[in-house]
Design a protein around this motif. Structure first.
Motif, PDB file in Angstrom:
ATOM      1  N   TYR A   1       0.586  -1.339   0.026  1.00  0.00           N
ATOM      2  CA  TYR A   1      -0.080   0.080   0.211  1.00  0.00           C
ATOM      3  C   TYR A   1       0.745   1.174   0.019  1.00  0.00           C
ATOM      4  O   TYR A   1       0.483   2.170  -0.728  1.00  0.00           O
ATOM      5  CB  TYR A   1      -0.887   0.032   1.529  1.00  0.00           C
ATOM      6  CG  TYR A   1      -2.225  -0.784   1.026  1.00  0.00           C
ATOM      7  CD1 TYR A   1      -3.347   0.123   0.247  1.00  0.00           C
ATOM      8  CD2 TYR A   1      -2.511  -2.059   1.312  1.00  0.00           C
ATOM      9  CE1 TYR A   1      -4.515  -0.568  -0.160  1.00  0.00           C
ATOM     10  CE2 TYR A   1      -3.696  -2.567   0.930  1.00  0.00           C
ATOM     11  CZ  TYR A   1      -4.738  -1.828   0.506  1.00  0.00           C
ATOM     12  OH  TYR A   1      -5.843  -2.410   0.106  1.00  0.00           O
ATOM     13  N   LEU A   2       1.931   1.027   0.787  1.00  0.00           N
ATOM     14  CA  LEU A   2       2.953   2.433   0.923  1.00  0.00           C
ATOM     15  C   LEU A   2       3.302   2.673  -0.795  1.00  0.00           C
ATOM     16  O   LEU A   2       3.457   3.656  -1.114  1.00  0.00           O
ATOM     17  CB  LEU A   2       4.335   2.386   1.513  1.00  0.00           C
ATOM     18  CG  LEU A   2       3.597   2.082   3.174  1.00  0.00           C
ATOM     19  CD1 LEU A   2       5.071   2.181   4.107  1.00  0.00           C
ATOM     20  CD2 LEU A   2       3.106   3.751   3.576  1.00  0.00           C
TER      21      LEU A   2
ATOM     22  N   GLY B   1     -11.235   5.839 -11.421  1.00  0.00           N
ATOM     23  CA  GLY B   1     -10.894   4.621 -12.284  1.00  0.00           C
ATOM     24  C   GLY B   1     -10.505   3.678 -10.947  1.00  0.00           C
ATOM     25  O   GLY B   1     -10.001   3.659 -10.082  1.00  0.00           O
ATOM     26  N   ASN B   2     -10.624   2.283 -11.793  1.00  0.00           N
ATOM     27  CA  ASN B   2     -10.298   1.045 -10.957  1.00  0.00           C
ATOM     28  C   ASN B   2      -9.692   0.116 -11.465  1.00  0.00           C
ATOM     29  O   ASN B   2      -9.179  -0.981 -10.953  1.00  0.00           O
ATOM     30  CB  ASN B   2     -11.493   0.610 -10.075  1.00  0.00           C
ATOM     31  CG  ASN B   2     -12.605   0.193 -11.201  1.00  0.00           C
ATOM     32  OD1 ASN B   2     -12.305  -0.065 -12.297  1.00  0.00           O
ATOM     33  ND2 ASN B   2     -14.025   0.525 -10.699  1.00  0.00           N
ATOM     34  N   THR B   3      -8.831   0.293 -12.600  1.00  0.00           N
ATOM     35  CA  THR B   3      -8.117  -0.746 -13.113  1.00  0.00           C
ATOM     36  C   THR B   3      -6.818  -0.014 -13.845  1.00  0.00           C
ATOM     37  O   THR B   3      -6.923   1.396 -13.891  1.00  0.00           O
ATOM     38  CB  THR B   3      -8.738  -1.389 -14.393  1.00  0.00           C
ATOM     39  OG1 THR B   3      -9.012  -0.215 -15.467  1.00  0.00           O
ATOM     40  CG2 THR B   3     -10.050  -2.123 -14.045  1.00  0.00           C
TER      41      THR B   3
ATOM     42  N   TYR C   1     -16.723  -5.734  -3.538  1.00  0.00           N
ATOM     43  CA  TYR C   1     -16.323  -5.464  -4.938  1.00  0.00           C
ATOM     44  C   TYR C   1     -15.635  -4.248  -5.078  1.00  0.00           C
ATOM     45  O   TYR C   1     -14.592  -4.024  -5.701  1.00  0.00           O
ATOM     46  CB  TYR C   1     -17.622  -5.537  -6.102  1.00  0.00           C
ATOM     47  CG  TYR C   1     -17.197  -5.442  -7.495  1.00  0.00           C
ATOM     48  CD1 TYR C   1     -16.783  -6.619  -7.886  1.00  0.00           C
ATOM     49  CD2 TYR C   1     -17.379  -4.344  -7.954  1.00  0.00           C
ATOM     50  CE1 TYR C   1     -16.727  -6.410  -9.390  1.00  0.00           C
ATOM     51  CE2 TYR C   1     -17.229  -4.080  -9.256  1.00  0.00           C
ATOM     52  CZ  TYR C   1     -16.757  -5.329 -10.204  1.00  0.00           C
ATOM     53  OH  TYR C   1     -16.381  -5.111 -11.453  1.00  0.00           O
ATOM     54  N   PHE C   2     -16.272  -3.058  -4.590  1.00  0.00           N
ATOM     55  CA  PHE C   2     -15.522  -1.859  -4.766  1.00  0.00           C
ATOM     56  C   PHE C   2     -14.213  -1.742  -3.972  1.00  0.00           C
ATOM     57  O   PHE C   2     -13.242  -0.887  -4.492  1.00  0.00           O
ATOM     58  CB  PHE C   2     -16.750  -0.676  -4.043  1.00  0.00           C
ATOM     59  CG  PHE C   2     -15.922   0.689  -3.855  1.00  0.00           C
ATOM     60  CD1 PHE C   2     -15.926   1.680  -5.029  1.00  0.00           C
ATOM     61  CD2 PHE C   2     -15.569   1.034  -2.760  1.00  0.00           C
ATOM     62  CE1 PHE C   2     -15.355   2.880  -5.055  1.00  0.00           C
ATOM     63  CE2 PHE C   2     -14.892   2.485  -2.574  1.00  0.00           C
ATOM     64  CZ  PHE C   2     -15.089   3.352  -3.892  1.00  0.00           C
ATOM     65  N   VAL C   3     -14.237  -2.067  -2.653  1.00  0.00           N
ATOM     66  CA  VAL C   3     -12.780  -2.211  -1.981  1.00  0.00           C
ATOM     67  C   VAL C   3     -12.022  -3.191  -2.796  1.00  0.00           C
ATOM     68  O   VAL C   3     -10.711  -2.718  -2.727  1.00  0.00           O
ATOM     69  CB  VAL C   3     -13.188  -2.769  -0.502  1.00  0.00           C
ATOM     70  CG1 VAL C   3     -12.030  -2.962   0.172  1.00  0.00           C
ATOM     71  CG2 VAL C   3     -14.261  -1.736   0.357  1.00  0.00           C
TER      72      VAL C   3
ATOM     73  N   TYR D   1      -6.841  -2.963  -5.328  1.00  0.00           N
ATOM     74  CA  TYR D   1      -6.302  -3.270  -6.745  1.00  0.00           C
ATOM     75  C   TYR D   1      -5.499  -2.022  -7.493  1.00  0.00           C
ATOM     76  O   TYR D   1      -4.123  -2.253  -7.953  1.00  0.00           O
ATOM     77  CB  TYR D   1      -6.940  -4.332  -7.453  1.00  0.00           C
ATOM     78  CG  TYR D   1      -6.545  -4.280  -9.149  1.00  0.00           C
ATOM     79  CD1 TYR D   1      -5.280  -5.239  -9.338  1.00  0.00           C
ATOM     80  CD2 TYR D   1      -6.882  -3.641 -10.032  1.00  0.00           C
ATOM     81  CE1 TYR D   1      -4.701  -5.653 -10.705  1.00  0.00           C
ATOM     82  CE2 TYR D   1      -6.250  -3.605 -11.383  1.00  0.00           C
ATOM     83  CZ  TYR D   1      -5.328  -4.790 -11.632  1.00  0.00           C
ATOM     84  OH  TYR D   1      -4.789  -4.773 -12.759  1.00  0.00           O
ATOM     85  N   ASN D   2      -6.429  -1.354  -7.393  1.00  0.00           N
ATOM     86  CA  ASN D   2      -5.979   0.124  -8.477  1.00  0.00           C
ATOM     87  C   ASN D   2      -4.700   0.650  -7.777  1.00  0.00           C
ATOM     88  O   ASN D   2      -3.600   1.029  -8.208  1.00  0.00           O
ATOM     89  CB  ASN D   2      -7.119   0.988  -8.447  1.00  0.00           C
ATOM     90  CG  ASN D   2      -6.767   2.428  -8.825  1.00  0.00           C
ATOM     91  OD1 ASN D   2      -6.592   3.320  -8.390  1.00  0.00           O
ATOM     92  ND2 ASN D   2      -6.826   2.435 -10.382  1.00  0.00           N
TER      93      ASN D   2
END
Length: 482
Positions: free
Chosen positions: A256-257, A312-314, A408-410, A415-416
């Motif tokens: 995450y960092l 965006g998420n991808t 699904y959102f999380v 991932y993004n």
């Protein structure tokens, strides 16, 4: 970079003193001042020159301002860009009726010159040298050559996109210089064709209002992103991810960092593009047409789609929203002109390969673009599997589950964030000896994820095809029996 500072001792000393106060390098300070100079230049032009019918004055103004700013940044190295523009002009002037030869020589000259520049100036860092605006110029001159060649073709032989940029007449050298050195476009982009510059000079955009207000809003947004970038990178500097301390942090926190660091790194580019775009809007250069509400749309030179970037998420969303003008240029002048290959995969790979070479020799560029290709392809495979396998069986339950929608959102946002860090690390750290350290510090999770998915997806396709063939054999046997 050290060599460059030594060649400009007096200027570097003054800039160094001012830069130390802000905690930046002298080169970065010059870059920022040059981007901000677009606003007073726009104000002067709008008030004193815009309505003057003598077009030569417009060209002189933009050429002198742009070339002066280039000299302010790079001193005598400004001759590199002047030489490049002059060579292209001579090639177009004398060889335009031999289209293939003109385009080929123009392309080879500019790419060779740029790569030689990288060879003699590159270091382990992203250097702010004359090669930075020169890579923008290379695309501009190559595109100009294609536009001239399109202007010699019959209109019915051109696509709608090519009709918008084709040049039926060769401009004067002064006009080409003004186009190449346009103050708010020569340093870091964006890319735009000569036809846009001509329309702007002809006054096609001046009757539309709201450009000043829109430009100042973009300026404010750029300043905001610049502040966020500086604050974020002060807490997560690049050097931290090469230290043993980072490798000892918990794995989840580590990835995450790295993801948040990547966002701050992106903001460095985004803030510069926004500052440049604001100046282009302010001067009225970026008119695109009317929006859905009938109001002037000033996004014609936008290099980033902020809403898509932030929501965006991808990884594909990042590709679609980041460095938009350069991607459009590659699509128009490289990808689409490879249609004769009749293979989209090869054309796409060639376009990405061109982008990697255009950036330079560092292995990090090539790894970053290879990862882009693999990750985007993987995302399409996952989407295809989800739509064809998961939704038909479980869609009714999943679509009516609030808990699933939250998860699904999380999952997608995680991932993004996480995978952006993986994909950008090589691009920022450049040298193999550096980016491989970062990859190792996060346990090579990107490679592992991609290999697991590849094994699963290929196995799924194998058994699906095998099952499909078995069903066909059974059906065929029954039909013969009947």
């Amino acid at each position: 970079m050290t060599k460059y500072i030594e060649e400009e001792p007096s200027d570097a000393g003054l800039m160094g003193a001012i830069a130390n106060v802000g905690g930046v390098t002298p080169e970065a300070l010059r870059l920022l001042l040059t981007l901000m100079a677009g606003y007073p230049i726009a104000a002067v032009y709008t008030k004193y020159i815009a309505e003057v019918p003598f077009k030569t004055l417009h060209h002189i103004f933009f050429f002198s301002c742009g070339a002066g700013l280039c000299y302010f940044n790079y001193g005598a190295d400004t001759y590199h860009s002047l030489l490049g523009i002059l060579v292209t002009y001579l090639l177009v002037l004398f060889l335009r009726h031999n289209i293939k030869l003109m385009i080929g020589l123009n392309f080879v000259f500019h790419m060779t010159y740029l790569l030689l520049g990288y060879f003699f100036t590159s270091s382990n860092e992203y250097d702010i040298l004359w090669t930075m605006p020169h890579c923008i110029l290379v695309l501009r001159m190559i595109g100009f050559g294609f536009d001239v060649s399109d202007g010699l073709k019959a209109p019915e032989a051109l696509s709608n996109e090519q009709k918008e940029t084709a040049l039926p007449q060769v401009p004067s050298l002064l006009e080409l210089l003004a186009f190449a050195y346009f103050p708010s476009g020569f340093l870091i982009g964006p890319q735009f064709p000569l036809r846009r510059y001509q329309k702007f000079i002809n006054g096609d955009y001046r009757q539309h209002e709201g450009n000043v207000e829109a430009g100042m809003r973009r300026l404010a947004t750029g300043v905001f992103y610049l502040i966020v970038c500086q604050v974020g990178l002060s807490f997560l500097p690049d050097s931290y991810f090469l230290t043993p301390e980072f490798a000892q942090v918990g794995f989840i926190k580590r990835i995450y960092l790295l993801g948040f660091w990547a966002k701050f790194c992106l903001y460095k580019y985004i803030s510069c593009w926004l500052l440049t775009e604001g100046a282009l809007i302010y001067i009225g250069f970026s008119y695109k047409g009317k929006d859905e509400h009938g109001q002037p749309d000033w996004s014609g030179c936008s290099n980033v789609k902020l809403i898509l970037l932030e929501t965006g998420n991808t990884m594909e969303h990042y590709v679609q929203s980041f460095n938009v003008n350069t991607n459009q240029w590659v699509g128009q002048y490289i990808y689409k002109r490879l249609r004769f290959l009749n293979n989209r995969t090869i054309s796409y790979g060639a376009a990405l390969g061109f982008l990697a070479i255009w950036h330079g020799y560092h292995s990090g560029y090539y790894m970053a673009f290879v990862m882009e290709y693999i990750v985007v392809t993987t995302e399409k495979q996952i989407t295809n599997f989800y739509d064809k396998v998961v939704l038909p069986q479980y869609g009714h339950f999943l679509n009516n589950s609030d808990m699933y929608k939250v998860l699904y959102f999380v999952a997608l946002k995680s991932y993004n964030i996480v995978f952006m860090g993986w994909c950008l690390a090589a691009f920022v750290f450049l040298k193999y000896e550096r980016w491989i350290v970062v990859f190792g510090a996060v346990n090579y999770y990107g490679f592992i994820y991609l290999l697991i998915w590849m094994a699963f997806y290929q196995s799924y396709r194998h058994f699906t095809r095998k099952s499909s063939r078995s069903n066909e054999d059974v059906t065929g046997a029954k039909s013969k029996t009947q």
